[in-house]
Design a protein around this motif. Structure first.
Motif, PDB file in Angstrom:
ATOM      1  N   GLY A 487       0.830  -1.195   0.000  1.00 34.40           N
ATOM      2  CA  GLY A 487       0.000   0.000   0.000  1.00 34.40           C
ATOM      3  C   GLY A 487       0.868   1.250   0.000  1.00 34.40           C
ATOM      4  N   THR A 488       0.229   2.364   0.154  1.00 31.96           N
ATOM      5  CA  THR A 488       0.946   3.638   0.218  1.00 31.96           C
ATOM      6  C   THR A 488       0.583   4.358   1.523  1.00 31.96           C
ATOM      7  N   GLU A 507       6.634  16.184   5.813  1.00 30.79           N
ATOM      8  CA  GLU A 507       5.174  16.304   5.850  1.00 30.79           C
ATOM      9  C   GLU A 507       4.617  16.434   4.432  1.00 30.79           C
ATOM     10  N   GLY A 508       3.594  15.607   4.136  1.00 32.85           N
ATOM     11  CA  GLY A 508       2.943  15.626   2.826  1.00 32.85           C
ATOM     12  C   GLY A 508       3.548  14.657   1.829  1.00 32.85           C
ATOM     13  N   GLU A 509       4.688  14.061   2.173  1.00 33.88           N
ATOM     14  CA  GLU A 509       5.361  13.140   1.253  1.00 33.88           C
ATOM     15  C   GLU A 509       4.595  11.825   1.162  1.00 33.88           C
ATOM     16  N   THR A 510       4.524  11.228  -0.036  1.00 31.56           N
ATOM     17  CA  THR A 510       3.855   9.950  -0.268  1.00 31.56           C
ATOM     18  C   THR A 510       4.902   8.864  -0.450  1.00 31.56           C
ATOM     19  N   LEU A 511       4.742   7.750   0.279  1.00 33.84           N
ATOM     20  CA  LEU A 511       5.721   6.655   0.233  1.00 33.84           C
ATOM     21  C   LEU A 511       4.979   5.324   0.153  1.00 33.84           C
ATOM     22  N   TYR A 512       5.752   4.253  -0.052  1.00 35.18           N
ATOM     23  CA  TYR A 512       5.177   2.910  -0.144  1.00 35.18           C
ATOM     24  C   TYR A 512       5.250   2.228   1.210  1.00 35.18           C
ATOM     25  N   VAL A 513       4.197   1.467   1.532  1.00 37.00           N
ATOM     26  CA  VAL A 513       4.172   0.681   2.758  1.00 37.00           C
ATOM     27  C   VAL A 513       4.553  -0.735   2.402  1.00 37.00           C
ATOM     28  N   ARG A 524       6.861   0.057   8.468  1.00 30.22           N
ATOM     29  CA  ARG A 524       8.013  -0.002   7.558  1.00 30.22           C
ATOM     30  C   ARG A 524       7.599   0.522   6.180  1.00 30.22           C
ATOM     31  N   ILE A 525       8.322   1.519   5.694  1.00 27.17           N
ATOM     32  CA  ILE A 525       7.983   2.156   4.419  1.00 27.17           C
ATOM     33  C   ILE A 525       9.205   2.186   3.516  1.00 27.17           C
ATOM     34  N   ARG A 526       8.953   2.552   2.229  1.00 23.70           N
ATOM     35  CA  ARG A 526      10.058   2.625   1.245  1.00 23.70           C
ATOM     36  C   ARG A 526       9.854   3.868   0.394  1.00 23.70           C
ATOM     37  N   THR A 537       4.047   5.008  13.409  1.00 22.49           N
ATOM     38  CA  THR A 537       2.765   4.813  12.735  1.00 22.49           C
ATOM     39  C   THR A 537       1.879   6.048  12.844  1.00 22.49           C
ATOM     40  N   SER A 538       2.009   6.765  13.948  1.00 24.33           N
ATOM     41  CA  SER A 538       1.168   7.943  14.152  1.00 24.33           C
ATOM     42  C   SER A 538       1.578   9.118  13.271  1.00 24.33           C
ATOM     43  N   TYR A 539       2.747   8.981  12.590  1.00 24.99           N
ATOM     44  CA  TYR A 539       3.225  10.075  11.747  1.00 24.99           C
ATOM     45  C   TYR A 539       2.715   9.953  10.313  1.00 24.99           C
ATOM     46  N   VAL A 540       2.088   8.820   9.988  1.00 24.31           N
ATOM     47  CA  VAL A 540       1.680   8.593   8.598  1.00 24.31           C
ATOM     48  C   VAL A 540       0.233   8.145   8.558  1.00 24.31           C
ATOM     49  N   GLU A 541      -0.378   8.365   7.427  1.00 28.89           N
ATOM     50  CA  GLU A 541      -1.725   7.873   7.168  1.00 28.89           C
ATOM     51  C   GLU A 541      -1.599   6.806   6.083  1.00 28.89           C
ATOM     52  N   VAL A 542      -1.988   5.560   6.428  1.00 32.82           N
ATOM     53  CA  VAL A 542      -1.724   4.396   5.571  1.00 32.82           C
ATOM     54  C   VAL A 542      -2.933   4.100   4.683  1.00 32.82           C
TER      55      VAL A 542
END
Length: 555
Positions: A487-488, A507-513, A524-526, A537-542
């Motif tokens: 996911g992202t 902040e606002g950056e899109t990454l892969y989960v 864990r993201i890439r 986990t609280s820093y990102v919206e999955v």
């Protein structure tokens, strides 16, 4: 209207009446005395009542009096204390202005009454003596008259009898003359005593008794006036404190009007605000899609309790603890790490302020000792300067100790406020995640519940207790084949990944989960094939891929 003329024959009744008047006065004194005792007892009870409900120093009750309603109650207690003081004033004034004065007056009144009735009895005794003298002279005069009549009759009988000698007749005649002379003397004496008695009687009934009774009347009227004045004073004593009692009651009303319910509500927010946001929506787990990966037992779904309903706020929480925050079941940690961010910040700030005050006290004491030492140096006769060296060194040691303590709490405060990074690898991860939880946003992470006292609760089971794993991120990146993306995610906040195994995001950056949160608070993201790592986990919206194994969507 005078007792001397109207009551000239009521000596005994006047004596009883005046004694009754003194008894009435003593009864009133007793009444006022009991009133003073009641006032003192009432004042004592009011003071004890006020003291009973006063907040205890250095206790939780003292903190409660920040609220305006409690402050109004405290003002009421203080005003009631002043109110009690006014009742003590009433007691003191009644004692000094009525009881003491009337007690002296009663003694004086008894002496005056005794004197007046003593004079009255003396006058009675005198007139009775005169009457006895009159009766005695009257009886003597009567007796002498009878004796003179008998002597005359005997003389006439003897004179008429021819057989009686001339000598016997002469003797009878002389005896008759003697008796007549004695009767005349008794008559003169009786007349003189009678005139004297009549004079004394007029003096008694028209001069002595009226004078004495008039004095007794004046004495009784003074007693009545004094009793009336005492009653006026009795009322005036109460009236004098009425304005002050009114001010006490006005103070209570003013305190009640100062109650600000909005301010109290704001204080409740400040007292119990944790800084956390409510948990996000429960994700819908779509089991109709083919499973593309194996879901871990510690996945987000399991951490949610396999679909079990969350307990209501205010009940006993059964969710997991916030990451890296362990519940303290014993004494409170020195750094207040068991508290929510906002409460922890307040406690640390309060501790820093207290330490700064203590430091200032020690500094003032050091300055005072230094000045005293200078005085001793200039004037050796006043004291030995060397005697202050030990005390000065002790104060300097205390200052240094307090400053180190203050620096320690200031560092913790800076960590909470985000001014400084956390010290140590695990501490920095904890601090970053801790700050994230205090950021006002709605996340999709599983958050713990907060107990009513602001602390955190946990289940008494191994499954619900969060333990900080000793992660070795490097070992997890040794896989030759990279994990597929499931996911992202979108970065809600900037995270500075300074520790090994973490990755920095903006902040606002899109990454892969590539691996979801397994319950330890890290995802864990890439960013690219060669750049991956863990973020809180609280820093990102999955946003998980619906086609991936264990894919979840929001409902």
């Amino acid at each position: 209207m005078s007792w001397g003329t109207e009551l000239w024959d009521q000596f005994d009744n006047l004596e009883k009446h005046t004694q009754w008047g003194i008894d009435i006065l003593e009864k009133y004194i007793k009444f006022v005395k009991e009133r003073t005792e009641i006032e003192l007892s009432y004042a004592k009870q009011l003071r004890n009542l006020s003291k009973k409900y006063q907040p205890k120093k250095n206790s939780k009750e003292e903190e409660e009096y920040r609220y305006t309603a409690c402050q109004a109650f405290l003002s009421t207690l203080n005003e009631m204390n002043d109110y009690a003081g006014q009742h003590e004033v009433i007691s003191e004034n009644l004692t000094s202005k009525i009881i003491a004065g009337l007690a002296r007056y009663v003694q004086e009144l008894k002496q005056e009454r005794k004197s007046h009735f003593h004079d009255g009895r003396k006058a009675q005794q005198h007139i009775e003596t005169c009457w006895k003298q009159l009766e005695s002279s009257k009886r003597r005069f009567e007796r002498d008259c009878k004796e003179a009549d008998r002597a005359q009759q005997y003389f006439e009988k003897m004179d008429a009898d021819i057989n009686v000698t001339k000598a016997d007749v002469e003797k009878a005649r002389q005896q008759a003359q003697l008796r007549h002379q004695m009767a005349e003397d008794s008559k003169a004496d009786y007349s003189s005593i009678l005139q004297k008695f009549n004079h004394e009687q007029r003096e008694y009934y028209y001069t002595h008794i009226p004078t004495i009774f008039q004095q007794i009347q004046e004495m009784e009227e003074r007693r009545i006036v004094r009793l009336g004045e005492s009653m006026k004073t009795y009322a005036e004593v109460d009236r004098q404190v009425t304005p002050i009692i009114g001010k006490c009651l006005d103070g209570i009303v003013k305190a009640a009007e100062a109650i600000d319910q909005k301010n109290d509500s704001q204080l409740v927010i400040e007292a119990y605000k944790s800084g956390f946001e409510p948990p996000g929506d429960i994700e819908f787990e779509d089991y109709t899609q083919p499973m593309k990966r194996t879901v871990s037992e510690n996945s987000l779904s399991n951490s949610r309790g396999e679909g079990k309903a969350e307990p209501k706020f205010g009940g006993k929480a059964k969710g997991k603890l916030w990451p890296f925050i362990k519940k303290n079941k014993g004494s409170t940690p020195e750094d207040f790490s068991n508290l929510p961010p906002e409460q922890r910040r307040k406690k640390l700030q309060q501790k820093v302020d207290e330490l700064n005050k203590d430091i200032q006290k020690e500094v003032d004491q050091r300055d005072a000792i230094t000045k005293m030492k200078d005085v001793y140096l200039k004037n050796p006769q006043m004291g030995d300067p060397a005697s202050l060296d030990h005390k000065l060194a002790e104060v300097n040691q205390n200052i240094e100790k307090l400053r180190l303590e203050a620096q320690k709490f200031e560092a913790w405060l800076a960590e909470v406020e985000g001014r400084l990074p956390a010290r140590g690898e695990q501490a920095r991860r904890q601090s970053g995640l801790y700050d994230a939880q205090s950021t006002p946003t709605v996340n999709n992470c599983a958050q713990a519940r907060e107990s009513p006292d602001g602390s955190y609760t946990e289940e008494q089971s191994q499954e619900s207790e969060v333990k900080v794993p000793a992660l070795d991120f490097d070992d997890e990146f040794d896989d030759e084949e990279p994990l597929p993306a499931i996911g992202t995610c979108k970065a809600l906040y900037t995270f500075d990944g300074q520790n090994e195994g973490t990755i920095s995001v903006v902040e606002g950056e899109t990454l892969y989960v590539i691996e979801e949160d397994k319950g330890d608070g890290w995802t864990r993201i890439r960013r690219s094939e060669d750049e991956e790592g863990y973020v809180p986990t609280s820093y990102v919206e999955v946003y998980l891929d619906k086609n991936a194994k264990g894919a979840k969507t929001y409902i």
